[in-house]
Scaffold this motif. Structure first.
Motif, PDB file in Angstrom:
ATOM      1  N   ALA A  17       0.832  -1.205   0.000  1.00 51.03           N
ATOM      2  CA  ALA A  17       0.000   0.000   0.000  1.00 51.03           C
ATOM      3  C   ALA A  17       0.868   1.258   0.000  1.00 51.03           C
ATOM      4  N   PHE A  18       1.933   1.237   0.798  1.00 51.52           N
ATOM      5  CA  PHE A  18       2.852   2.382   0.832  1.00 51.52           C
ATOM      6  C   PHE A  18       3.527   2.574  -0.521  1.00 51.52           C
ATOM      7  N   GLY A  19       3.985   1.478  -1.113  1.00 52.38           N
ATOM      8  CA  GLY A  19       4.635   1.560  -2.419  1.00 52.38           C
ATOM      9  C   GLY A  19       3.719   2.104  -3.494  1.00 52.38           C
ATOM     10  N   ALA A  32      -7.130   0.007  -1.244  1.00 49.65           N
ATOM     11  CA  ALA A  32      -7.522  -1.391  -1.486  1.00 49.65           C
ATOM     12  C   ALA A  32      -6.523  -2.345  -0.849  1.00 49.65           C
ATOM     13  N   PHE A  33      -5.232  -2.055  -0.987  1.00 50.35           N
ATOM     14  CA  PHE A  33      -4.224  -2.918  -0.368  1.00 50.35           C
ATOM     15  C   PHE A  33      -4.233  -2.772   1.154  1.00 50.35           C
ATOM     16  N   THR A  34      -4.561  -1.577   1.637  1.00 48.85           N
ATOM     17  CA  THR A  34      -4.686  -1.390   3.084  1.00 48.85           C
ATOM     18  C   THR A  34      -5.848  -2.222   3.616  1.00 48.85           C
ATOM     19  N   ALA A  35      -6.952  -2.266   2.861  1.00 43.37           N
ATOM     20  CA  ALA A  35      -8.104  -3.084   3.256  1.00 43.37           C
ATOM     21  C   ALA A  35      -7.746  -4.565   3.242  1.00 43.37           C
ATOM     22  N   LEU A  36      -6.990  -5.004   2.242  1.00 40.99           N
ATOM     23  CA  LEU A  36      -6.531  -6.395   2.204  1.00 40.99           C
ATOM     24  C   LEU A  36      -5.645  -6.705   3.409  1.00 40.99           C
ATOM     25  N   SER A  37      -4.801  -5.746   3.769  1.00 39.41           N
ATOM     26  CA  SER A  37      -3.952  -5.918   4.948  1.00 39.41           C
ATOM     27  C   SER A  37      -4.796  -6.079   6.205  1.00 39.41           C
ATOM     28  N   LEU A  38      -5.841  -5.276   6.307  1.00 40.54           N
ATOM     29  CA  LEU A  38      -6.717  -5.347   7.463  1.00 40.54           C
ATOM     30  C   LEU A  38      -7.436  -6.692   7.518  1.00 40.54           C
ATOM     31  N   ALA A  39      -7.857  -7.187   6.366  1.00 41.60           N
ATOM     32  CA  ALA A  39      -8.497  -8.504   6.318  1.00 41.60           C
ATOM     33  C   ALA A  39      -7.518  -9.599   6.755  1.00 41.60           C
ATOM     34  N   ALA A  40      -6.267  -9.483   6.288  1.00 41.29           N
ATOM     35  CA  ALA A  40      -5.245 -10.457   6.683  1.00 41.29           C
ATOM     36  C   ALA A  40      -4.952 -10.372   8.177  1.00 41.29           C
ATOM     37  N   ALA A 126      -2.112   3.344  10.813  1.00 43.59           N
ATOM     38  CA  ALA A 126      -2.389   4.775  10.865  1.00 43.59           C
ATOM     39  C   ALA A 126      -1.446   5.545   9.952  1.00 43.59           C
ATOM     40  N   GLY A 127      -0.155   5.204  10.007  1.00 43.20           N
ATOM     41  CA  GLY A 127       0.820   5.922   9.194  1.00 43.20           C
ATOM     42  C   GLY A 127       0.591   5.757   7.710  1.00 43.20           C
ATOM     43  N   ILE A 128       0.338   4.529   7.272  1.00 41.83           N
ATOM     44  CA  ILE A 128       0.134   4.277   5.843  1.00 41.83           C
ATOM     45  C   ILE A 128      -1.140   4.947   5.350  1.00 41.83           C
ATOM     46  N   LEU A 129      -2.191   4.874   6.146  1.00 43.96           N
ATOM     47  CA  LEU A 129      -3.456   5.480   5.725  1.00 43.96           C
ATOM     48  C   LEU A 129      -3.320   6.998   5.616  1.00 43.96           C
ATOM     49  N   LEU A 130      -2.683   7.603   6.612  1.00 43.22           N
ATOM     50  CA  LEU A 130      -2.478   9.051   6.570  1.00 43.22           C
ATOM     51  C   LEU A 130      -1.600   9.442   5.384  1.00 43.22           C
ATOM     52  N   TYR A 131      -0.586   8.634   5.114  1.00 43.51           N
ATOM     53  CA  TYR A 131       0.306   8.927   3.985  1.00 43.51           C
ATOM     54  C   TYR A 131      -0.460   8.872   2.666  1.00 43.51           C
ATOM     55  N   ALA A 132      -1.261   7.839   2.482  1.00 45.85           N
ATOM     56  CA  ALA A 132      -1.971   7.650   1.217  1.00 45.85           C
ATOM     57  C   ALA A 132      -3.106   8.650   1.035  1.00 45.85           C
TER      58      ALA A 132
END
Length: 287
Positions: A17-19, A32-40, A126-132
């Motif tokens: 997601a960061f990339g 979308a990748f952040t959501a997949l991460s959350l599901a995982a 939190a960091g990735i979501l804020l960044y994106a």
């Protein structure tokens, strides 16, 4: 130091997601990748339903805070709750999130104090979501100038911050190639440097500069110093010496953002300082 793939997958997806956010700027693909991460993370038992509710609320409020079509009162309210939730996630105070213990009281070297490492999913999310969502898009500086400034500030910040720590007896010269690098590097870069620089530079310093513009003679420098002090105070759990050292380091990280206008510059300086500390000095501090 092998980590079960079930536990590693949520963090790998945060990296993706960061990339995506960094290289493409496509917010919803990163989401979308952040959501997949959350599901995982749910599947691995890292996040329970209570934690899921908070993280989803956090994501919705981040989107509301940057939605220009929303009334200003809604955006202001959303930003206020985002700030509160960011603080709670950063200090691991949201229920229903179980961060992965990777290292428990290990000695990085014979002269170091023991070291415990968690992969903090709450802080990373939190960091990735804020960044994106809240930091992108950013400016496009001259990359040659940005690279030169980042390298110079990484060296200066390391000399000043770690040099001061050594002079104070907090650390000591201790060059090594530690066995923990394989789990330390991804955790420190993503879950510490990306998250903290996104919060303190991408959100706080940028918005503080906007707020101070027209109110003080040098709003950029004032915002840099205010956020460096805030960064230091955020490390109060480590004691007053650690607050001072973190403030000095925060000035360097803030300077990287101030000169380049890119959060990534602060991230790189932050990571290179931390890596130099780990490889060349007692870590986390002298025994």
């Amino acid at each position: 130091m092998a980590i079960d793939f079930t536990y590693a997958l949520p963090y790998l997806l945060l990296w993706v997601a960061f990339g995506v956010a960094l290289l493409t700027g496509r917010r919803f693909l990163a989401l979308a990748f952040t959501a997949l991460s959350l599901a995982a993370a749910m599947g691995a038992g890292i996040v329970e339903w209570a934690g899921l509710a908070v993280l989803v609320l956090f994501a919705v409020l981040c989107l509301a805070a940057v939605r220009s079509e929303s009334p200003s009162v809604i955006r202001t309210l959303a930003w206020g709750i985002v700030v509160i939730l960011t603080a709670a996630l950063a200090i691991n105070q949201v229920p229903g999130i179980h961060n992965v213990l990777v290292l428990d009281g290990v000695l990085v070297s014979a002269s170091s104090a023991d070291f415990t490492l968690y992969w903090n999913y709450d802080k990373g999310f939190a960091g990735i979501l804020l960044y994106a969502v809240c930091v992108q898009p950013q400016g496009n500086p001259s990359w040659r100038r940005a690279i030169l400034a980042t390298a110079t500030l990484a060296i200066l910040t390391t000399v000043v911050a770690v040099g001061t720590a050594t002079a104070a007896g907090y650390t000591a010269w201790d060059p090594k190639w530690p066995a923990i690098l394989g789990v330390w590097v991804p955790a420190n870069l993503l879950l510490t440097c990306v998250s903290e620089e996104t919060i303190f530079r991408g959100i706080l310093q940028r918005n503080a500069e906007s707020f101070l513009r027209g109110r003080v003679p040098a709003p950029g420098l004032a915002a840099l110093l205010v956020c460096a002090v805030a960064f230091g105070v955020a490390h109060i759990a480590g004691g007053t010496t650690y607050v001072l050292l973190s403030t000095l380091a925060g000035i360097g990280y803030g300077a990287a953002y101030y000169v380049t206008g890119r959060v990534e510059a602060g991230i790189l300086v932050h990571f290179l300082v931390n890596l130099s500390h780990l490889i060349l000095f007692t870590y986390p501090f002298a025994a």
